[in-house]
Design a protein around this motif. Structure first.
Motif, mmCIF file in Angstrom:
data_model
loop_
_atom_site.group_PDB
_atom_site.id
_atom_site.type_symbol
_atom_site.label_atom_id
_atom_site.label_comp_id
_atom_site.label_asym_id
_atom_site.label_seq_id
_atom_site.Cartn_x
_atom_site.Cartn_y
_atom_site.Cartn_z
ATOM 1 N N GLU A 66 78.303 72.238 42.032
ATOM 2 C CA GLU A 66 79.367 73.141 41.609
ATOM 3 C C GLU A 66 79.120 74.556 42.130
ATOM 4 O O GLU A 66 80.039 75.237 42.590
ATOM 5 C CB GLU A 66 79.486 73.164 40.081
ATOM 6 N N GLN A 67 77.881 75.003 42.058
ATOM 7 C CA GLN A 67 77.542 76.327 42.586
ATOM 8 C C GLN A 67 77.757 76.379 44.092
ATOM 9 O O GLN A 67 78.253 77.373 44.619
ATOM 10 C CB GLN A 67 76.087 76.679 42.242
ATOM 11 N N LYS B 95 81.479 76.732 44.877
ATOM 12 C CA LYS B 95 81.960 78.109 44.666
ATOM 13 C C LYS B 95 81.452 79.052 45.754
ATOM 14 O O LYS B 95 82.147 79.986 46.147
ATOM 15 C CB LYS B 95 81.539 78.604 43.285
ATOM 16 N N GLN C 138 85.596 66.927 46.279
ATOM 17 C CA GLN C 138 86.176 68.028 45.510
ATOM 18 C C GLN C 138 87.118 68.791 46.436
ATOM 19 O O GLN C 138 86.688 69.301 47.468
ATOM 20 C CB GLN C 138 85.077 68.978 45.003
#
Length: 180
Positions: free
Chosen positions: A28-29, A32, A71
């Motif tokens: 997730e990091q 981003k 994603q």
């Protein structure tokens, strides 16, 4: 007392080097970091059928799995690109990595998420990872052809490169199939 120390010293000498596991960031990091302008990330399941698996093999890509979690990086309804996290074996341990691809399917960025080997951590170097930027499924994406090797990290370089190539081709197939 010497009798006890000798076997202990021998056992320590034969034991593998200490663990070098380092978690650098989560998937997730990484997403981003790769797409800071994204408002959200939407999971999209990509399932390759038998024909697509054969197409992968024909292109020299080891499929490894028919199921992929992709994603989609979104700003409003616009797809900015895609992020796929995966892991490959280094020499003995897993290397976690994530690949960010543009909406067109070119590599935007590669991040190493975790590294557990005692050697070969140089695959984290920005200069080495930068070689992937702009590559598509049309590129060879092979160590020694368009991706440079790092002495002492040959297996890590080769396996990460193979993994990036697999992701690029899988996402390309997902786009052609209308799933992404």
């Amino acid at each position: 007392m010497r009798v006890l120390l000798a076997p202990t010293a021998a056992a320590l000498a034969l034991a593998p080097a200490g663990a070098f596991a380092v978690e650098y960031m989560s998937a997730e990091q990484a997403a981003k970091l790769m797409f800071p302008e994204a408002e959200r990330f939407e999971p999209r399941a990509l399932t390759l059928d038998a024909a697509q698996m054969q197409q992968l093999a024909a292109r020299g890509v080891a499929a490894r799995s028919a199921q992929w979690s992709v994603q989609a990086a979104l700003r409003g309804t616009q797809v900015l690109g895609y992020v796929v996290a995966d892991a490959v074996i280094g020499k003995f341990e897993l290397i976690g990595y994530a690949v960010g691809l543009t909406a067109e399917g070119a590599v935007k960025q590669v991040e190493i998420l975790s590294y557990r080997e005692s050697h070969g951590h140089e695959v984290r170097l920005p200069a080495w990872r930068k070689q992937f930027v702009g590559k598509t499924g049309a590129a060879p994406l092979r160590v020694g052809e368009d991706i440079a090797n790092i002495s002492g990290a040959t297996l890590s370089c080769t396996h990460v490169t193979d993994g990036v190539r697999r992701i690029v081709v899988v996402v390309e197939m997902g786009k052609k199939g209308g799933v992404l």
